[in-house]
Design an enzyme around this catalytic site. Structure first.
Site, PDB file in Angstrom:
ATOM      1  N   ASP A 101       0.785  -1.224   0.000  1.00 13.38           N
ATOM      2  CA  ASP A 101       0.000   0.000   0.000  1.00 13.38           C
ATOM      3  C   ASP A 101       0.823   1.284   0.000  1.00 13.38           C
ATOM      4  O   ASP A 101       0.474   2.247  -0.677  1.00 13.38           O
ATOM      5  CB  ASP A 101      -0.907  -0.039   1.244  1.00 13.38           C
ATOM      6  CG  ASP A 101      -1.567   1.278   1.499  1.00 13.38           C
ATOM      7  OD1 ASP A 101      -2.393   1.668   0.668  1.00 13.38           O
ATOM      8  OD2 ASP A 101      -1.244   1.933   2.515  1.00 13.38           O
ATOM      9  N   ASP A 104       5.169   0.708   3.677  1.00 13.06           N
ATOM     10  CA  ASP A 104       5.230  -0.504   4.491  1.00 13.06           C
ATOM     11  C   ASP A 104       4.779  -1.701   3.649  1.00 13.06           C
ATOM     12  O   ASP A 104       4.797  -1.632   2.431  1.00 13.06           O
ATOM     13  CB  ASP A 104       4.353  -0.320   5.733  1.00 13.06           C
ATOM     14  CG  ASP A 104       2.947   0.148   5.335  1.00 13.06           C
ATOM     15  OD1 ASP A 104       2.660   0.196   4.122  1.00 13.06           O
ATOM     16  OD2 ASP A 104       2.145   0.465   6.221  1.00 13.06           O
ATOM     17  N   TYR A 280      -7.053   2.773   7.434  1.00  9.84           N
ATOM     18  CA  TYR A 280      -8.023   3.250   6.439  1.00  9.84           C
ATOM     19  C   TYR A 280      -9.463   3.091   6.899  1.00  9.84           C
ATOM     20  O   TYR A 280     -10.270   2.437   6.248  1.00  9.84           O
ATOM     21  CB  TYR A 280      -7.807   2.518   5.105  1.00  9.84           C
ATOM     22  CG  TYR A 280      -6.524   2.918   4.413  1.00  9.84           C
ATOM     23  CD1 TYR A 280      -6.414   4.159   3.782  1.00  9.84           C
ATOM     24  CD2 TYR A 280      -5.424   2.072   4.403  1.00  9.84           C
ATOM     25  CE1 TYR A 280      -5.234   4.544   3.154  1.00  9.84           C
ATOM     26  CE2 TYR A 280      -4.239   2.447   3.785  1.00  9.84           C
ATOM     27  CZ  TYR A 280      -4.153   3.677   3.160  1.00  9.84           C
ATOM     28  OH  TYR A 280      -2.986   4.047   2.548  1.00  9.84           O
ATOM     29  N   GLU A 501       6.019  10.097   3.033  1.00  9.43           N
ATOM     30  CA  GLU A 501       5.544   8.753   2.677  1.00  9.43           C
ATOM     31  C   GLU A 501       4.990   8.742   1.253  1.00  9.43           C
ATOM     32  O   GLU A 501       4.635   9.785   0.688  1.00  9.43           O
ATOM     33  CB  GLU A 501       4.477   8.222   3.660  1.00  9.43           C
ATOM     34  CG  GLU A 501       4.214   6.732   3.425  1.00  9.43           C
ATOM     35  CD  GLU A 501       3.747   5.948   4.646  1.00  9.43           C
ATOM     36  OE1 GLU A 501       3.415   6.553   5.672  1.00  9.43           O
ATOM     37  OE2 GLU A 501       3.719   4.699   4.559  1.00  9.43           O
TER      38      GLU A 501
END
Ligand SMILES: *[C@@H]1O[C@H](CO)[C@@H](O)[C@H](O)[C@H]1NC(C)=O
Ligand SMILES: *[C@@H]1O[C@H](CO)[C@@H](O)[C@H](O)[C@H]1NC(C)=O
Ligand SMILES: *[C@@H]1O[C@H](CO)[C@@H](O)[C@H](O)[C@H]1NC(C)=O
Ligand SMILES: *[C@@H]1O[C@H](CO)[C@@H](O)[C@H](O)[C@H]1NC(C)=O
Ligand SMILES: *[C@@H]1O[C@H](CO)[C@@H](O)[C@H](O)[C@H]1NC(C)=O
Ligand SMILES: *[C@@H]1O[C@H](CO)[C@@H](O)[C@H](O)[C@H]1NC(C)=O
Ligand SMILES: *[C@@H]1O[C@H](CO)[C@@H](O)[C@H](O)[C@H]1NC(C)=O
Length: 590
Positions: A101, A104, A280, A501
């Protein structure tokens, strides 16, 4: 609409065994050029522009870097290894494949589905951009790597795997793709533990991609007995395959049924799978139901589905909302697609002026700054809350919707102002900002060098993410990062996941924007004007959810003040003690 029994049959018979890209990939693979090439302006305008082509190629390449499972022989990312090949073992299924995703190693269905929906939609209306860039085979490969995995995650009508790997275990690991921690549990929603948003959101992705493979073009001329309308979009990217389109549509129908008719009713998916709520959590499911029904109306040309979609739009109060467009909030896309459909399929979706006015009241709020959003001093669109942990994403999604909508706006003034706003946001992301930094890794020497990506960093010491190693081992070409803070500052620090990120959904709107520019812009992206050294890390340090504000050192005034305060408190304590002692004696005496 196909009867239910046929869905089951189609799904059982057509689940791909070992799917491969339909279009053959170039025998000499396209690879991202070194970042220095993004600082070499073109000498003349050219259409298509080679710098925009490179950018589009980089953006697709990012998804290849994020692949999970057994990598095919066509893998272009030399530093990646096959990984997590046993995913699904815990539930007796093959859930290997798909994509990691973000920085990670979890696999998360809800944001992946949004990503696919967004990319397939854009590959439809700005699709010739992919063809002109010679990237359509890679696009096909990327979409199939996504959809083939989503099909595995949907092994029966009322079962959808929404996450693979435990977020907490995964967060505790920082290292390469050979040491990913196990076990990696598989989490599902089902008839008795449903997730309306995840099922409908995934159905929407299947519909959007089915429409692409089925050549349900959003551009062209359509006429009925009373009217001829023209829609200005390009033909879809040339990857049509009706077998695949039918297969995708069967999953869309089944998942939409699951979303709307689960025995246990309607609820957010983290109610059934709390583990998925950590990263999420979905805030509501009305927007997914509405966009799913509308995408299905498009893919299957069903007026019943259109009526159903309008019903959700009304029932869930989606009109007039001032939300961002992202993995959790799909409402703003609804009126845009409805307007496109009313031009190209007027018999299916009437009410062109109705949908235009819905879309335009939303966009006017953004460009006029009369709603929830404002702009930073440097000009980045900012939504309090939504932008705080990923500042470029709301701006890029707005730019993507505005660019798409502009050519079908009701007045020339609106066309111009929407296009200008879209390009202003896009240019900000591409380096026209106070940092002189384009926020896409590997595109220019000033682009971020420290994306928060365990895989790319080459480090395996979680307590020294920033310095071990000093320089990231691999360049994560094409990754859009989180983005700068509200004062336009960007520190490029690896542990600062808020700013650095990367994620599947961060890239999605950029693909559509880049395809649009390949199609319609002969001049370079902004960053070619940024020579090496234009960016330098700002003074001070970031102050966000990843790296909380440092406690400011005390000035001499502060120190004196603190001394006085401590003294006063001390005296009060001494005084109180004496008083109590004396009072105690008195009591004893008394
Ligand atoms: C169309 O897609 C199907 C399903 O993925 C695949 O088996 C087939 O080879 C494709 N057809 C062509 C002509 O590539
Ligand atoms: C892939 O494996 C090689 C060793 O064969 C290793 O050097 C490399 O770092 C691995 N890649 C990742 C992303 O961990
Ligand atoms: C349905 O999903 C819930 C939540 O993931 C799970 O606890 C339950 O075991 C599942 N039911 C079946 C029959 O697999
Ligand atoms: C879609 O449906 C509408 C209304 O039923 C019809 O007019 C139109 O021809 C259909 N389009 C296609 C491509 O079948
Ligand atoms: C023809 O198209 C117009 C929109 O262009 C629409 O308002 C009208 O309802 C359509 N007529 C029929 C018979 O479908
Ligand atoms: C057309 O759209 C407008 C705005 O959403 C709505 O108020 C109206 O009821 C719609 N009309 C029809 C016939 O669907
Ligand atoms: C393409 O650019 C021209 C101006 O350069 C503009 O008029 C037109 O609307 C643009 N098309 C799209 C689809 O954005």
């Amino acid at each position: 609409m196909l009867p239910y029994v046929i869905h089951v049959l189609v799904i059982v018979l057509l689940v791909p065994q070992n799917a491969i890209a339909q279009l053959s990939l170039p025998s000499s693979p396209w690879l991202p050029p070194n970042a220095s090439s993004g600082a070499v302006p073109s000498t003349t305008d050219r259409s298509p522009n080679p710098q925009w082509i490179t950018l589009l190629g980089d953006l697709i390449y990012f998804y290849e870097e994020q692949r999970s499972g057994t990598l095919p022989s066509t893998n272009r990312v030399s530093w990646r290894n096959s990984s997590a090949v046993d995913d699904g073992e815990d539930v007796g299924l093959d859930l290997s494949g798909g994509y990691y995703d973000a920085g990670d190693y979890i696999k998360a269905t809800f944001p992946l589905a949004f990503t696919a929906m967004s990319i397939c939609w854009g590959a439809n209306d700005f699709g010739q951009g992919y063809d002109l860039a010679n990237q359509t085979a890679y696009l096909d490969d990327m979409i199939r790597w996504t959809m083939d995995w989503l099909m595995k995650a949907h092994p029966s009508n009322n079962t959808l795997y929404v996450q693979v790997a435990d977020g907490n275990l995964d967060d505790a690991y920082w290292g390469g793709d050979l040491g990913i921690p196990t076990p990696r549990p598989s989490y599902q929603i089902n008839d008795t533990a449903p997730g309306t948003d995840a099922a409908a959101g995934t159905a929407a992705a299947f519909s959007a991609c089915s429409a692409l493979y089925a050549n349900r073009a959003l551009g062209g001329t359509s006429s009925n007995t009373t009217n001829t309308t023209t829609s200005p979009f390009s033909a879809p990217a040339s990857l049509q395959n009706s077998t695949y389109a039918t297969l995708l549509l069967s999953h869309a129908e089944a998942l939409h049924e699951f979303a709307t008719n689960a025995t246990a009713g309607l609820q957010t998916y983290q109610t059934s799978v709390p583990e998925a709520g950590t990263a999420y959590a979905s805030s509501s499911y009305g927007d997914e139901l509405a966009i799913s029904a509308l995408m299905l109306a498009w893919a299957s040309n069903s007026s019943d589905r259109y009526e159903e979609a309008v019903g959700y739009w009304q029932d869930y109060g989606l009109s007039g909302q001032d939300q961002v467009f992202n993995w959790d909030s799909k409402g703003p896309g609804f009126a845009v697609l409805a307007t496109q459909l009313s031009l190209v399929e007027p018999g299916l979706v009437g009410n062109l002026t109705g949908w235009q006015s819905e879309a335009e009241s939303y966009f006017d709020t953004i460009v006029n700054g009369t709603g929830r959003s404002s702009q930073t001093d440097g000009g980045l669109l900012w939504y309090p809350g939504d932008s705080d942990e990923v500042s470029l994403n709301p701006a890029l999604n707005a730019a993507m919707l505005l660019a798409r909508y502009a050519p079908i706006a009701s007045t020339d003034d609106k066309k111009t102002s929407y296009l200008n706003f879209a390009n202003q946001q896009l240019n900000y992301v591409l380096g026209k900002n106070p940092m002189n930094a384009p926020y896409i890794v590997g595109t220019n020497p000033n682009a971020p060098a420290n994306p928060h990506s365990a895989m790319a960093s080459g480090g395996n010491d979680i307590s020294n993410i920033d310095t071990d190693p000093e320089t990231e081992a691999y360049v994560l070409y094409g990754a859009v990062v989180g983005g700068p803070d509200p004062s336009d500052k960007f520190w490029d620090i690896r542990s600062d996941w808020v700013e650095t990120e990367v994620a599947l959904d961060y890239n999605a709107p950029m693909l559509t924007l880049a395809a649009w520019h390949v199609l319609n812009d002969s001049s370079d992206p902004f960053y070619t004007s940024l020579a090496a050294g234009s960016y330098s890390r700002p003074k001070g340090s970031p102050c966000d959810a990843a790296l909380p504000c440092p406690i400011p050192p005390l000035s001499w005034k502060g120190k004196v003040g603190m001394g006085v305060a401590i003294g006063v408190v001390g005296l009060v304590i001494v005084g109180l003690t004496l008083y109590l002692l004396i009072a105690g004696r008195r009591n004893k005496v008394g």
